[in-house]
Design a protein around this motif. Structure first.
Motif: not given
Length: 166
Positions: A32-38, A40-52
């Motif tokens: 659950a903690v992993i899911y909350f952290w991952f 939450g990060m999806k709302f940042t531009g850094y993560e959005a660009t990273g997963i692309a």
């Protein structure tokens, strides 16, 4: 010489069930903690660009960038991940909810593991022919195999708890 019955009463062996119960709870909370952290990060531009770089070449998900922007897709994935984390954590209240969370989590990690087949830069040339994978993205994706195993465990544990209630 110790007999089999005296070994079974050793204090460390007697602690096994308590350690197992703790481990089960810890797997649930950790996932659950992993899911909350991952998530939450999806709302940042850094993560959005990273997963692309993982999503674009994927036939499973890449087509979604034709419908959503990189950030919108990432935001929706973040909502899904946080929701899955909440469902898994619900194991302490209602195993039916965590069974659904475990099922969705398993599907999500199967999807991310499929990126190992479509993401450029997974394999690394090595001497001796050992099938090496890169640190990133290869080993980064391979860790999802363990998270898939934890997800399947949560699903099975939740289904077992549902059956015990019946």
């Amino acid at each position: 010489m110790k007999t089999r019955s005296s070994a079974a009463t050793h204090p460390i062996l007697e602690a096994g069930p308590a350690i197992e119960r703790f481990g089960i709870g810890f797997i649930i909370v950790a996932l659950a903690v992993i899911y909350f952290w991952f998530g939450g990060m999806k709302f940042t531009g850094y993560e959005a660009t990273g997963i692309a770089s993982f999503v674009r070449p994927s036939p499973v998900l890449g087509w979604l960038y034709g419908i959503f922007s990189v950030q919108t897709f990432s935001n929706l994935l973040g909502i899904l991940e946080i929701s899955i984390g909440l469902m898994i954590l619900a194991r302490f209240v209602d195993p039916r909810v965590s069974a659904l969370g475990g099922l969705l989590s398993s599907g999500l990690f199967l999807t991310t593991l499929s990126f190992m087949l479509t993401t450029p830069g997974i394999a690394e040339p090595t001497a001796g022919g050992f099938p090496a994978i890169s640190v990133a993205p290869g080993q980064f994706l391979l860790k999802d195999l363990g998270l898939l195993a934890a997800s399947i465990f949560v699903l099975g544990s939740s289904l077992k708890a549902i059956a015990a209630r019946s």
